[in-house]
Scaffold this motif. Structure first.
Motif, PDB file in Angstrom:
ATOM      1  N   PHE A 122      11.347  -8.424  -4.153  1.00  0.00           N
ATOM      2  CA  PHE A 122      10.923  -9.096  -5.383  1.00  0.00           C
ATOM      3  C   PHE A 122       9.404  -9.250  -5.433  1.00  0.00           C
ATOM      4  CE2 PHE A 122      15.364 -10.771  -5.507  1.00  0.00           C
ATOM      5  CZ  PHE A 122      15.691 -10.284  -6.759  1.00  0.00           C
ATOM      6  N   LEU A 123       8.800  -9.562  -4.287  1.00  0.00           N
ATOM      7  CA  LEU A 123       7.351  -9.739  -4.268  1.00  0.00           C
ATOM      8  C   LEU A 123       6.625  -8.418  -4.481  1.00  0.00           C
ATOM      9  CD1 LEU A 123       6.949 -12.300  -1.337  1.00  0.00           C
ATOM     10  CD2 LEU A 123       6.690 -12.725  -3.780  1.00  0.00           C
ATOM     11  N   VAL A 124       7.139  -7.350  -3.905  1.00  0.00           N
ATOM     12  CA  VAL A 124       6.513  -6.044  -4.121  1.00  0.00           C
ATOM     13  C   VAL A 124       6.650  -5.618  -5.578  1.00  0.00           C
ATOM     14  CG1 VAL A 124       6.663  -3.588  -3.550  1.00  0.00           C
ATOM     15  CG2 VAL A 124       6.758  -5.292  -1.741  1.00  0.00           C
ATOM     16  N   ALA A 125       7.807  -5.891  -6.172  1.00  0.00           N
ATOM     17  CA  ALA A 125       8.050  -5.454  -7.547  1.00  0.00           C
ATOM     18  C   ALA A 125       7.302  -6.299  -8.570  1.00  0.00           C
ATOM     19  CB  ALA A 125       9.552  -5.494  -7.843  1.00  0.00           C
ATOM     20  N   ASN A 126       7.245  -7.615  -8.356  1.00  0.00           N
ATOM     21  CA  ASN A 126       6.690  -8.504  -9.383  1.00  0.00           C
ATOM     22  C   ASN A 126       5.559  -9.396  -8.888  1.00  0.00           C
ATOM     23  OD1 ASN A 126       8.807  -7.842 -11.429  1.00  0.00           O
ATOM     24  ND2 ASN A 126      10.142  -8.821  -9.924  1.00  0.00           N
ATOM     25  N   GLY A 127       5.220  -9.300  -7.609  1.00  0.00           N
ATOM     26  CA  GLY A 127       4.250 -10.242  -7.062  1.00  0.00           C
ATOM     27  C   GLY A 127       2.896 -10.181  -7.724  1.00  0.00           C
ATOM     28  N   ARG A 128       2.409  -8.976  -8.002  1.00  0.00           N
ATOM     29  CA  ARG A 128       1.082  -8.858  -8.604  1.00  0.00           C
ATOM     30  C   ARG A 128       1.041  -9.461  -9.990  1.00  0.00           C
ATOM     31  NH1 ARG A 128      -4.037  -8.622  -6.857  1.00  0.00           N
ATOM     32  NH2 ARG A 128      -5.305  -8.368  -8.729  1.00  0.00           N
ATOM     33  N   ARG A 129       2.107  -9.296 -10.755  1.00  0.00           N
ATOM     34  CA  ARG A 129       2.141  -9.874 -12.091  1.00  0.00           C
ATOM     35  C   ARG A 129       2.136 -11.396 -12.016  1.00  0.00           C
ATOM     36  NH1 ARG A 129       6.047  -7.234 -13.770  1.00  0.00           N
ATOM     37  NH2 ARG A 129       7.789  -8.697 -13.615  1.00  0.00           N
ATOM     38  N   TRP A 130       2.866 -11.965 -11.053  1.00  0.00           N
ATOM     39  CA  TRP A 130       2.857 -13.416 -10.890  1.00  0.00           C
ATOM     40  C   TRP A 130       1.473 -13.920 -10.470  1.00  0.00           C
ATOM     41  CZ3 TRP A 130       7.909 -13.193  -7.515  1.00  0.00           C
ATOM     42  CH2 TRP A 130       8.981 -12.892  -8.352  1.00  0.00           C
ATOM     43  N   GLY A 149       0.809  -1.221   0.000  1.00  0.00           N
ATOM     44  CA  GLY A 149       0.000   0.000   0.000  1.00  0.00           C
ATOM     45  C   GLY A 149       0.839   1.266   0.000  1.00  0.00           C
ATOM     46  N   PRO A 150       1.811   1.435   0.923  1.00  0.00           N
ATOM     47  CA  PRO A 150       2.661   2.627   0.864  1.00  0.00           C
ATOM     48  C   PRO A 150       3.409   2.779  -0.453  1.00  0.00           C
ATOM     49  CG  PRO A 150       2.882   1.561   3.001  1.00  0.00           C
ATOM     50  CD  PRO A 150       2.058   0.660   2.150  1.00  0.00           C
ATOM     51  N   VAL A 151       3.846   1.670  -1.035  1.00  0.00           N
ATOM     52  CA  VAL A 151       4.556   1.760  -2.318  1.00  0.00           C
ATOM     53  C   VAL A 151       3.629   2.287  -3.401  1.00  0.00           C
ATOM     54  CG1 VAL A 151       5.603   0.380  -4.152  1.00  0.00           C
ATOM     55  CG2 VAL A 151       6.296   0.015  -1.787  1.00  0.00           C
ATOM     56  N   ARG A 152       2.386   1.801  -3.439  1.00  0.00           N
ATOM     57  CA  ARG A 152       1.455   2.274  -4.464  1.00  0.00           C
ATOM     58  C   ARG A 152       1.122   3.754  -4.275  1.00  0.00           C
ATOM     59  NH1 ARG A 152      -0.774  -2.860  -3.481  1.00  0.00           N
ATOM     60  NH2 ARG A 152      -2.241  -1.956  -1.969  1.00  0.00           N
ATOM     61  N   ARG A 153       0.932   4.175  -3.022  1.00  0.00           N
ATOM     62  CA  ARG A 153       0.619   5.594  -2.792  1.00  0.00           C
ATOM     63  C   ARG A 153       1.801   6.495  -3.145  1.00  0.00           C
ATOM     64  NH1 ARG A 153      -2.500   3.233   1.400  1.00  0.00           N
ATOM     65  NH2 ARG A 153      -0.707   3.167   2.809  1.00  0.00           N
ATOM     66  N   LEU A 154       3.014   6.052  -2.801  1.00  0.00           N
ATOM     67  CA  LEU A 154       4.187   6.855  -3.159  1.00  0.00           C
ATOM     68  C   LEU A 154       4.449   6.818  -4.657  1.00  0.00           C
ATOM     69  CD1 LEU A 154       6.452   8.601  -2.030  1.00  0.00           C
ATOM     70  CD2 LEU A 154       7.820   6.531  -1.715  1.00  0.00           C
ATOM     71  N   GLU A 155       4.121   5.705  -5.307  1.00  0.00           N
ATOM     72  CA  GLU A 155       4.296   5.618  -6.762  1.00  0.00           C
ATOM     73  C   GLU A 155       3.405   6.621  -7.488  1.00  0.00           C
ATOM     74  OE1 GLU A 155       3.909   2.245 -10.341  1.00  0.00           O
ATOM     75  OE2 GLU A 155       3.235   1.815  -8.284  1.00  0.00           O
ATOM     76  N   ALA A 156       2.218   6.850  -6.948  1.00  0.00           N
ATOM     77  CA  ALA A 156       1.326   7.836  -7.564  1.00  0.00           C
ATOM     78  C   ALA A 156       1.892   9.247  -7.493  1.00  0.00           C
ATOM     79  CB  ALA A 156      -0.044   7.792  -6.884  1.00  0.00           C
ATOM     80  N   ARG A 202       7.427   6.668 -10.396  1.00  0.00           N
ATOM     81  CA  ARG A 202       8.416   5.630 -10.670  1.00  0.00           C
ATOM     82  C   ARG A 202       8.273   4.562  -9.587  1.00  0.00           C
ATOM     83  NH1 ARG A 202       8.616   8.286 -14.526  1.00  0.00           N
ATOM     84  NH2 ARG A 202      10.424   9.035 -15.729  1.00  0.00           N
ATOM     85  N   ARG A 203       7.951   3.332  -9.999  1.00  0.00           N
ATOM     86  CA  ARG A 203       7.715   2.288  -9.007  1.00  0.00           C
ATOM     87  C   ARG A 203       9.014   1.911  -8.295  1.00  0.00           C
ATOM     88  NH1 ARG A 203       3.736  -0.831  -7.400  1.00  0.00           N
ATOM     89  NH2 ARG A 203       4.162  -2.887  -6.527  1.00  0.00           N
ATOM     90  N   TRP A 204      10.108   1.817  -9.037  1.00  0.00           N
ATOM     91  CA  TRP A 204      11.358   1.421  -8.407  1.00  0.00           C
ATOM     92  C   TRP A 204      11.809   2.465  -7.388  1.00  0.00           C
ATOM     93  CZ3 TRP A 204      15.591   4.564  -8.651  1.00  0.00           C
ATOM     94  CH2 TRP A 204      15.608   5.553  -9.637  1.00  0.00           C
ATOM     95  N   LEU A 205      11.573   3.752  -7.694  1.00  0.00           N
ATOM     96  CA  LEU A 205      11.933   4.799  -6.751  1.00  0.00           C
ATOM     97  C   LEU A 205      11.056   4.730  -5.497  1.00  0.00           C
ATOM     98  CD1 LEU A 205      13.658   7.259  -6.121  1.00  0.00           C
ATOM     99  CD2 LEU A 205      11.973   8.667  -7.363  1.00  0.00           C
ATOM    100  N   ALA A 206       9.787   4.425  -5.678  1.00  0.00           N
ATOM    101  CA  ALA A 206       8.896   4.290  -4.523  1.00  0.00           C
ATOM    102  C   ALA A 206       9.327   3.116  -3.646  1.00  0.00           C
ATOM    103  CB  ALA A 206       7.456   4.109  -5.004  1.00  0.00           C
ATOM    104  N   ILE A 207       9.723   2.008  -4.260  1.00  0.00           N
ATOM    105  CA  ILE A 207      10.178   0.842  -3.491  1.00  0.00           C
ATOM    106  C   ILE A 207      11.436   1.177  -2.701  1.00  0.00           C
ATOM    107  CG2 ILE A 207      11.083  -1.501  -3.708  1.00  0.00           C
ATOM    108  CD1 ILE A 207       9.236  -1.889  -6.097  1.00  0.00           C
TER     109      ILE A 207
END
Length: 403
Positions: A218-226, A98-105, A109-114
């Motif tokens: 890895f799960l935060v970056a790619n988990g949803r796609r998997w 959740g924090p990663v998605r809010r910061l990504e908005a 940049r998703r990698w920067l948010a992570i």
């Protein structure tokens, strides 16, 4: 005319004639039922033996399935430690998703948010240690230096109380306390060595911590796609249900983490206020310890209360210690049975009764880790059952008609 003389009847002839005119009776058998006519065996038929024939293929398949189940359970037991790391990484990934998605908005940049979120996660324990450790070390050194004076104060307190003085004469409590206090400064090096051993243990656990963090990244970056790829393998009518269940589980885990932080902040703040009123030194670090330990359900607040109670012994014994103990017991009961269920009900959407039962079962099965993940697991199971019943309502089983 004379009547013809009839020959005399034999004794019992009349009774035999009457018996011969009656139909033959059927005597009862051993089970209380009558024997069939003409059956003079006097007993029932022997029980029949039922033989069940099991095909060889079925027996072999059953043995193979049982062997595979046992082998699978044994394999899970062998890999229980890395499996625990994977579960912890998945839990952490759902909490930080959740924090990663809010910061990504915001940063786009998703990698920067992570990177920003995980740097904050790593900096939090360092900042807490900087606040808590120096006062505790300083207090420990002062305790070792002032231990003889504390022992003398304790002896004077015992001498002023007749009951305690009588117990002291019988068991020589103050003499032993004074002797241990005299030797306490000599044991400071031993305490340092103990702390060094604890440090080695922490360093040895660093590998596990780094592994969990890397897996969670890895799960935060790619988990949803998997997860989406796995859902795509199911039939179309099940994909929406599975997607809702995954999203609901992620929201439940995030809500649980938010609720736990709220409870920890409340516990630490109230502890700081009580310790400040009682005049206990280092009220802020002790309140921080209370809040951190409150993240552990059921037993965390109690453990912190015991540690803080030991500190209050050296402030104003027994008044401060008794007041703190009463407050700790009351707040522990309120947190376990009122605050935590109500907060988690709003954040996780699970009934308070289910929350209490889940925490009790999780703590009994897996200890502290089980207590931590019990509420998210309960929420996930409830969501799964809700979606399954909804799916069954829209997809009833076909009714088989007889021929």
């Amino acid at each position: 005319m004379t009547a013809a003389a009839t020959p005399p009847e034999e004794p019992g002839a009349e009774r035999r004639a009457q018996a011969g005119s009656e139909p033959p009776s059927r005597g009862p058998d051993r089970g209380g039922s009558e024997l069939p006519a003409g059956d003079d065996r006097g007993g029932s038929e022997p029980p029949r033996t039922v033989t069940i024939e099991v095909p060889v293929a079925t027996a072999v398949r059953t043995v193979l399935v049982a062997a595979l189940v046992v082998a699978g359970l044994y394999l899970l037991w062998l890999v229980r430690q890395p499996l625990t790391w994977v579960v912890a990484a998945a839990f952490l990934a759902m909490v930080l998703g959740g924090p990663v998605r809010r910061l990504e908005a915001i940063v786009r940049r998703r990698w920067l948010a992570i990177v920003c979120v995980y740097l904050l996660v790593l900096a939090t324990p360092v900042a807490l240690a900087a606040v808590v450790v120096p006062p505790l070390v300083r207090e420990g050194q002062e305790l070792a230096a002032n231990a003889p004076r504390y022992a003398r104060d304790f002896q004077r307190f015992v001498e002023r109380n007749r009951t305690l003085a009588r117990l002291d004469r019988d068991y020589r409590v103050t003499e032993r306390v004074r002797a241990e206090a005299q030797r306490l400064p000599e044991r400071v090096p031993d305490a340092a060595r103990a702390l060094r051993d604890v440090g080695f243990t922490v360093v040895n656990s660093l590998f596990a911590i780094v592994t969990v963090l890397v897996l969670s990244v890895f799960l935060v970056a790619n988990g949803r796609r998997w997860v989406d790829l796995a859902i795509a393998t199911r039939p179309p009518d099940q994909r929406a249900i599975l997607a809702r269940w995954v999203d609901g589980t992620a929201r439940a885990v995030g809500g649980y983490a938010a609720g736990a932080l709220v409870i920890a902040a409340l516990s630490g703040t109230l502890a700081y206020i009580v310790l400040t009123i009682l005049g206990v030194p280092f009220a802020a670090p002790l309140g921080l310890i209370q809040g951190l330990f409150s993240l552990i359900p059921l037993v965390g607040a109690t453990l912190a209360a015991v540690l803080i109670g030991l500190v209050t012994v050296f402030v104003d014994f027994p008044t401060t210690t008794i007041v703190w103990a009463i407050w700790a017991v009351i707040y522990q009961q309120l947190e376990n049975h009122l605050v935590q269920p109500l907060v988690q009900r709003r954040t996780v959407q699970v009934h308070p009764f289910v929350i209490i039962v889940a925490v009790l079962f999780g703590a009994q099965l897996l200890g502290v880790f089980g207590a931590l993940i019990a509420i998210p697991v309960a929420a996930s199971v409830e969501l799964a059952l809700r979606e399954w019943f909804a799916w069954r309502a829209t997809h009833p089983r076909p009714v088989a008609h007889g021929s």
